[in-house]
Design an enzyme around this catalytic site. Structure first.
Site, mmCIF file in Angstrom:
data_model
loop_
_atom_site.group_PDB
_atom_site.id
_atom_site.type_symbol
_atom_site.label_atom_id
_atom_site.label_comp_id
_atom_site.label_asym_id
_atom_site.label_seq_id
_atom_site.Cartn_x
_atom_site.Cartn_y
_atom_site.Cartn_z
ATOM 1 N N HIS A 70 -11.385 11.906 2.201
ATOM 2 C CA HIS A 70 -12.605 11.334 1.885
ATOM 3 C C HIS A 70 -13.665 12.933 1.462
ATOM 4 O O HIS A 70 -15.073 11.970 1.804
ATOM 5 C CB HIS A 70 -13.517 10.523 2.739
ATOM 6 C CG HIS A 70 -12.378 9.360 2.670
ATOM 7 N ND1 HIS A 70 -12.395 7.961 2.255
ATOM 8 C CD2 HIS A 70 -11.764 9.087 4.209
ATOM 9 C CE1 HIS A 70 -11.719 7.148 2.852
ATOM 10 N NE2 HIS A 70 -10.910 7.516 3.958
ATOM 11 N N GLU A 172 -4.070 3.031 11.114
ATOM 12 C CA GLU A 172 -5.905 2.410 10.781
ATOM 13 C C GLU A 172 -5.631 1.016 10.098
ATOM 14 O O GLU A 172 -6.603 1.276 9.035
ATOM 15 C CB GLU A 172 -6.214 3.812 10.219
ATOM 16 C CG GLU A 172 -5.887 4.064 8.924
ATOM 17 C CD GLU A 172 -6.572 5.465 8.718
ATOM 18 O OE1 GLU A 172 -7.839 5.703 8.663
ATOM 19 O OE2 GLU A 172 -6.148 6.066 7.512
ATOM 20 N N ASP A 198 -11.249 2.249 8.846
ATOM 21 C CA ASP A 198 -9.923 1.333 8.231
ATOM 22 C C ASP A 198 -9.338 -0.226 8.522
ATOM 23 O O ASP A 198 -9.185 -0.992 7.337
ATOM 24 C CB ASP A 198 -9.316 2.878 7.547
ATOM 25 C CG ASP A 198 -9.572 3.258 6.285
ATOM 26 O OD1 ASP A 198 -9.762 2.781 5.088
ATOM 27 O OD2 ASP A 198 -8.910 4.478 6.336
HETATM 28 C C1 3PY Z 1 -11.496 5.296 9.787
HETATM 29 O O1 3PY Z 1 -11.964 5.319 10.916
HETATM 30 O O2 3PY Z 1 -10.655 4.773 9.389
HETATM 31 C C2 3PY Z 1 -10.746 6.941 10.628
HETATM 32 O O3 3PY Z 1 -9.489 7.471 9.294
HETATM 33 C C3 3PY Z 1 -11.299 8.008 9.670
HETATM 34 O O4 3PY Z 1 -11.463 9.470 10.425
HETATM 35 MG MG MG Z 2 -9.677 5.739 7.651
#
Ligand code: 3PY
Ligand code: MG
Length: 275
Positions: A70, A172, A198
């Site tokens: 990101h 995630e 995510d």
């Molecule tokens: C998320 O919270 O999606 C992450 O990947 C944190 O780094």
């Molecule tokens: Mg993430």
């Protein structure tokens, strides 16, 4: 910041992989600490700037989590950050996706570990691990780069990398939560990093990481990791979020982010001086 949560799960290896460690008294590596159950607190680096990484490693974090998923960091930015701070602070690098080319290029810069995002099934986890391990354990391609001290430590690196570089997959997505029982059985995973943001998105509650549903999904992944003896990590956006996970037997917590620290402190000063 170190706390010991569990007895050692196996013999520790000498960390010959960190290219900056040569000729120095070997310190316990990021992966060794994971295996010994020592908790580590790190933060996320998103700025393509070695000085920022230097400031944050000097601040006392146990590790830095360098993000190419990101953030606008090139492979060269990653390498410059490693060259600046890795001798004093272990660095793990997040790839933008579970892609062989990205993973091999990142690994060739010589980080202490790699984080692979959005791994939703045991098959995807096994594929990610295979990209990270040299044959016969995996199919990592062989190059000569910083990781191998530009050739000087080629054999040493090839011999030690499979047991020294931490491979962390991210849980995630709600699919990863559903598949977590099989994901934790995949050989070669050194840790599972939960991404609450995510995860919340995949549950139709984007950004609402504190809803009971998202918290329950996080708890399920965490408990399954603990039961399987797989070190679990998690992201906390600030010190309050990070503090919630302290004492919960997380092995590694990435708390905060360089850009957030900068913005928060700047706004605090402006606010105070404008009063
Ligand atoms: C998320 O919270 O999606 C992450 O990947 C944190 O780094
Ligand atoms: Mg993430």
């Amino acid at each position: 910041m170190e706390q010991v949560y569990a007895e050692s799960t196996g013999p520790t290896t000498i960390n010959t992989v960190n290219p900056s460690n040569e000729n120095k008294k070997m310190k316990e590596s990021f992966r060794e600490k994971l295996r010994c159950g020592k908790s580590q607190i790190g933060t996320i680096i998103t700025l393509p700037c070695p000085e920022t990484a230097e400031i944050l490693s000097d601040a006392g974090f146990d590790f830095l989590f360098i993000d190419t998923e990101h953030a606008p960091l090139s492979i060269q930015d990653v390498q410059h950050i490693l060259q600046t701070v890795q001798h004093k602070c272990p660095c793990i690098v997040r790839a933008p996706l579970h892609n062989e080319i990205w993973i091999k290029r990142i690994l060739d810069t010589g980080p202490d570990g790699i984080v692979v995002p959005l791994v939703n099934s045991a098959e995807e986890a096994a594929r990610a691990v295979s990209f990270c391990r040299y044959p016969p354990e995996g199919k990592r391609s062989v190059g000569i780069a910083r990781a191998h001290r530009y050739g000087e430590k080629f054999s040493e690196y090839i011999d030690s990398a499979n047991s020294a570089v931490a491979v962390i997959v991210q849980a995630e997505h709600i699919d990863a939560v559903r598949n977590i029982d099989s994901i934790v059985t995949v050989k070669g995973i050194d840790g599972i990093f939960i991404g609450p943001y995510d995860l919340s998105g995949s549950m139709g509650m984007t950004g609402k990481v504190n809803t009971p549903e998202v918290r329950e999904a996080v708890r399920k992944v965490h408990t399954t990791c603990l039961n399987a003896g797989i070190p679990a990590g998690i992201f906390g956006i600030d010190s309050d979020a990070g503090a919630r996970y302290i004492g919960q037997k997380y092995s590694f917590i990435a708390a905060g982010m360089d850009i957030l620290f900068l913005g928060e402190k700047a706004r605090e000063i402006i606010e105070k001086l404008n009063k």
